[in-house]
Write an enzyme that holds these catalytic residues in place. Structure first.
Site, PDB file in Angstrom:
ATOM      1  N   HIS A  93      30.860 -82.104 -72.816  1.00  0.00           N
ATOM      2  CA  HIS A  93      29.537 -82.425 -72.116  1.00  0.00           C
ATOM      3  C   HIS A  93      29.021 -81.655 -70.919  1.00  0.00           C
ATOM      4  O   HIS A  93      27.759 -81.362 -70.596  1.00  0.00           O
ATOM      5  CB  HIS A  93      28.781 -83.716 -72.045  1.00  0.00           C
ATOM      6  CG  HIS A  93      29.390 -84.626 -70.935  1.00  0.00           C
ATOM      7  ND1 HIS A  93      30.481 -85.449 -71.118  1.00  0.00           N
ATOM      8  CD2 HIS A  93      28.857 -84.806 -69.747  1.00  0.00           C
ATOM      9  CE1 HIS A  93      30.648 -86.190 -69.642  1.00  0.00           C
ATOM     10  NE2 HIS A  93      29.683 -85.689 -68.920  1.00  0.00           N
ATOM     11  N   ASP A 229      35.748 -85.609 -75.797  1.00  0.00           N
ATOM     12  CA  ASP A 229      35.116 -85.227 -74.934  1.00  0.00           C
ATOM     13  C   ASP A 229      35.802 -84.107 -73.690  1.00  0.00           C
ATOM     14  O   ASP A 229      35.877 -84.427 -72.469  1.00  0.00           O
ATOM     15  CB  ASP A 229      34.337 -86.156 -74.038  1.00  0.00           C
ATOM     16  CG  ASP A 229      33.011 -85.487 -73.308  1.00  0.00           C
ATOM     17  OD1 ASP A 229      32.840 -84.193 -73.097  1.00  0.00           O
ATOM     18  OD2 ASP A 229      32.044 -86.199 -73.026  1.00  0.00           O
ATOM     19  N   SER A 665      32.423 -86.336 -64.107  1.00  0.00           N
ATOM     20  CA  SER A 665      32.559 -85.891 -65.462  1.00  0.00           C
ATOM     21  C   SER A 665      33.726 -84.831 -65.276  1.00  0.00           C
ATOM     22  O   SER A 665      33.546 -83.811 -64.882  1.00  0.00           O
ATOM     23  CB  SER A 665      31.406 -85.622 -66.233  1.00  0.00           C
ATOM     24  OG  SER A 665      30.558 -86.714 -66.543  1.00  0.00           O
TER      25      SER A 665
HETATM   26  N1  ARG Z   1      27.296 -90.612 -69.786  1.00  0.00           N
HETATM   27  C1  ARG Z   1      28.087 -89.523 -69.481  1.00  0.00           C
HETATM   28  C2  ARG Z   1      27.878 -89.063 -68.033  1.00  0.00           C
HETATM   29  O1  ARG Z   1      26.683 -89.225 -67.433  1.00  0.00           O
HETATM   30  C3  ARG Z   1      27.670 -88.487 -70.375  1.00  0.00           C
HETATM   31  C4  ARG Z   1      28.073 -88.372 -71.739  1.00  0.00           C
HETATM   32  C5  ARG Z   1      27.690 -87.325 -72.593  1.00  0.00           C
HETATM   33  N2  ARG Z   1      27.940 -87.585 -74.032  1.00  0.00           N
HETATM   34  C6  ARG Z   1      26.664 -87.853 -74.687  1.00  0.00           C
HETATM   35  N3  ARG Z   1      26.946 -88.370 -75.926  1.00  0.00           N
HETATM   36  N4  ARG Z   1      25.469 -87.574 -74.349  1.00  0.00           N
HETATM   37  O2  ARG Z   1      28.884 -88.549 -67.407  1.00  0.00           O
END
Ligand code: ARG
Length: 730
Positions: A93, A229, A665
């Protein structure tokens, strides 16, 4: 978008009672620590299982783990160096926008993945930087020397000036260096970070979204998870290892000071884990009243506004592949933010955060008022701040709704790009050459915007957002120009009028129509400019924003700043025995903790890891979020996972009680020996208020197990050469 420990609770309860610490929720595992704080918490890290020393992680005279930790861009994500050839791992991501930029309907890397089978195939990403931290320094004394006798009203300007001087000195030390000074603890302290910034960062590999984003928005912010991911980048330098712009012939892969070894034996329940990276924003020291304020303003706005925009986008993405690809990244990050605030609002309504904060605040209030010297020093920061927030609440709400519903529409963005052209057209003595030059630069600047612009989609989004705005904000709280315009717009009700206004702007204005825009740019005229309905509305929106909303906001922030600073200073003096971790601010941090399961609700016990069988269980070919690629299904069904898994089982993801947030992330999750065991990619649904208060019972970091990453690279993608480039240790 966007977690540690254990020893602190062991401190004597008697001491805590004396100091009034009982209500402060200082627990093992909370804290995003600055590298320069690590020596202070080293013994706590060791108690949790850490087997190296703080100096192995951060020191400036020799290579340390910090040299392997990468800040992407200004810190939108983190990454780690995993080979002596500048190979870098981060999240899928985090590279999503890059992958989207390289994708077309014919070469759809979002759907199918991308793998460079040799260096020549690695894809450049203009504008993307990757930085490592050279050193961090507390520059509070120097700043405070400059702030002595400076009146409050000038404080901000002096801080900005001195920060720039200090940063510029650092930047001048060496080619590629970038200095950056940021306040912590609401301006009670100042920290200099010096980075080495690399400018040639290439995309090496990414799995298909059906692996990298498996579970989609349904699983996002949730455990249990089965998402691969991750993505792969590589940093390049000039021939002598210096920071250099992209150059396919001249540049060579980075030779890092330090890279992470990859541990292939996995983690077990209770194992020590630590995460180093660039958490973006937390607000752990907000007052209880401030939480209420946020809930009624920002949280509401995001749900209303971003929610309706994303819904409009999705409808059209589902109808057209070109729109799907072009808006994929904007949509993913919009939905990520939307779900974040949705979860946070839910949590704020039921986690009792306010009550916990108020209990702490009662203690603080008493502590201040029990000593006249403290009263003189801190005043009544809680009461004062609440008063200011109350005064500002309605104005703030007005502002953030207006800026989203009106200020943040495509036609206004296009208008803003045309500033030079506007000036040329409105000049007393118009100069043809200047006007045409401005028209040309407008055309260039718009080009980039237009790749993600779809007229009908934006029209729909504007109509819906305007309607929500009219619903939420009383006529008396709207700018008069808007009420007047609506009066002149046909329609029975606000819904009709919103639709009609959006139609007028998106049908008749050259700001919204590429053909009309081109016609205008090839023969720009002041008359056409003035007559355009989009220009007229954008002009009013801009003026109202700049002349009414922004000054009010600046004034309110300026009034609050010293109170927030005093409140923080009072909190720190009140809990003088506690080592405070500063709120996240996109500087390098470390969080330590352990692999740990949790109980999300009564009767349910979540395991600390997931396996490949969960991928097969979740499979649903009828939902785009839960497709499992055929090749992966075959690989998983065979059950032959050696050396990445044992006994027919492949671990996919795991959780730990590390304290992370957005910006982390892509961060490396490391074991006690600082070997890579996973890549952090998310937080869990039960801790969506975690940026406001850490709850060690339920707050978890969700990571993809590095062995699943290696498996996908090697078996699924046939990119075993990348696995062989890393240093694997058992
Ligand atoms: N919730 C994660 C973050 O803010 C991002 C995940 C991205 N994945 C998704 N399915 N949108 O770090």
């Amino acid at each position: 978008m966007k977690i540690f420990f254990r020893a602190l609770m062991l401190r004597s309860i008697a001491l805590m009672l004396v100091l009034g610490l009982g209500s402060t929720h200082v627990r093992a595992d909370e804290g995003m620590w600055l590298p320069i704080q690590l020596s202070k918490i080293e013994s706590r890290m060791k108690e949790a299982g850490f087997s190296l020393s703080a100096a192995d992680l951060y020191q400036i005279n020799q290579a340390a783990v910090k040299d392997a930790i990468v800040r992407l861009g200004g810190g939108f994500c983190t990454a780690e160096i995993v080979s002596d050839q500048g190979l870098v791992l981060t999240n899928h991501h985090c590279a999503y926008d890059l992958i989207q930029n390289h994708s077309t309907v014919e070469k759809d890397y979002l759907t199918n993945g991308f793998w460079a089978m040799n260096r020549a195939q690695e894809l450049p990403n203009p504008g993307l930087t990757a930085s490592t931290l050279v050193r961090m320094e507390d520059v509070t004394n120097r700043m405070n020397d400059s702030l002595r006798n400076v009146p409050e009203a000038q404080r901000g300007a002096v801080i900005a000036k001195v920060s720039k001087i200090i940063a510029d000195e650092a930047s001048a030390e060496k080619k590629g260096y970038q200095g950056d000074v940021r306040p912590i603890f609401y301006g009670n302290q100042f920290i200099l970070s010096v980075y080495m910034v690399y400018k040639d960062v290439r995309l090496v590999g990414a799995p298909p979204s059906s692996i990298g984003k498996f579970g989609g928005d349904t699983d996002n912010w949730m455990w249990p998870r089965h998402t691969g991911d991750f993505s792969v980048l590589r940093i390049y330098t000039g021939p002598n290892g210096e920071s250099a712009e992209y150059d396919s012939l001249r540049n060579i892969p980075l030779k890092p000071n330090r890279y992470l070894s990859v541990c292939t034996s996995g983690v077990q329940n209770g194992d020590y884990t630590m995460v180093m990276g660039y958490p973006g924003t937390t607000n752990r020291y907000l007052s209880a009243d401030n939480l209420d304020f946020n809930l009624a303003t920002v949280n509401m706005m995001v749900e209303d506004m971003i929610g309706s925009r994303m819904q409009a986008y999705k409808e059209d993405m589902d109808k057209d592949d070109k729109i799907r690809i072009a808006l994929a990244s904007t949509y993913a990050s919009g939905m990520n933010t939307y779900k974040y605030y949705q979860g946070q609002s839910l949590g704020l309504r039921k986690d009792g955060l306010g009550d916990k904060k108020r209990a702490h605040e009662n203690g603080l209030r008493q502590w201040i008022s029990s000593d006249p010297a403290r009263v003189a020093l801190y005043g009544q920061p809680l009461e004062t701040l609440s008063g200011l927030l109350n005064q500002y609440r309605n104005d703030y709400r007005k502002m953030i709704y207006f800026r989203q519903a009106l200020g943040n529409q495509a036609f206004v963005r296009h208008f803003r790009i045309m500033g030079d052209l506007q000036k040329a057209l409105e000049a007393k003595k118009p100069d043809e050459a200047k006007t045409m030059a401005a028209a040309k630069s407008t055309r260039d600047a718009l080009k980039e915007n237009m790749t993600e612009y779809f007229q009908a989609t934006e029209q729909k989004a504007f109509a819906r957002m305007l309607r929500v705005y009219l619903d939420r904000i009383n006529a008396a709280d709207r700018p008069p120009f808007l009420n007047d315009l609506l009066k002149k717009t046909e329609g029975e009700n606000d819904k009709d009028r919103s639709k009609e206004l959006a139609k007028i702007i998106y049908k008749e204005s050259f700001l919204t129509n590429p053909e009309l825009m081109e016609a205008f740019l090839s023969k720009p005229s002041a008359k056409k400019w003035k007559k355009d309905p989009g220009v007229q509305l954008a002009l009013s929106i801009n003026d109202y924003t700049n002349q009414v909303l922004m000054p009010a906001d600046r004034k309110a922030q300026a009034e609050q700043a010293p109170v927030r600073r005093q409140l923080m200073a009072a909190n720190m003096a009140y809990q003088s025995q506690r080592i405070f971790a500063p709120d996240a601010n996109s500087t390098l941090r470390l969080t330590y903790g352990n692999i740990k399961s949790y109980v999300p609700r009564d009767g349910v016990d979540y395991k600390w890891f997931t396996t490949h069988s969960g991928i097969l269980q979740k499979e649903d070919p009828s939902s785009e979020e839960f497709i499992v690629p055929n090749k992966l299904k075959e690989d998983l069904s065979k059950g032959d996972f050696v050396p990445y898994g044992r006994d027919g089982e492949l671990v996919t993801c795991f959780i730990s009680n590390n304290d992370i947030t957005g910006g982390n992330s892509g961060s490396p999750v490391m074991n006690a020996r600082a070997e890579l065991v996973g890549i952090a990619f998310d937080g869990n649904w039960e801790s969506m208020t975690g940026d406001l208060m850490f709850n060690d019972k339920v707050q978890r970091t969700i990571s993809v197990d590095i062995r699943y990453v290696l498996f996908v690279m090697d078996r699924f993608a046939g990119a075993g050469h990348l696995v062989r480039e890393m240093k694997l240790v058992p």
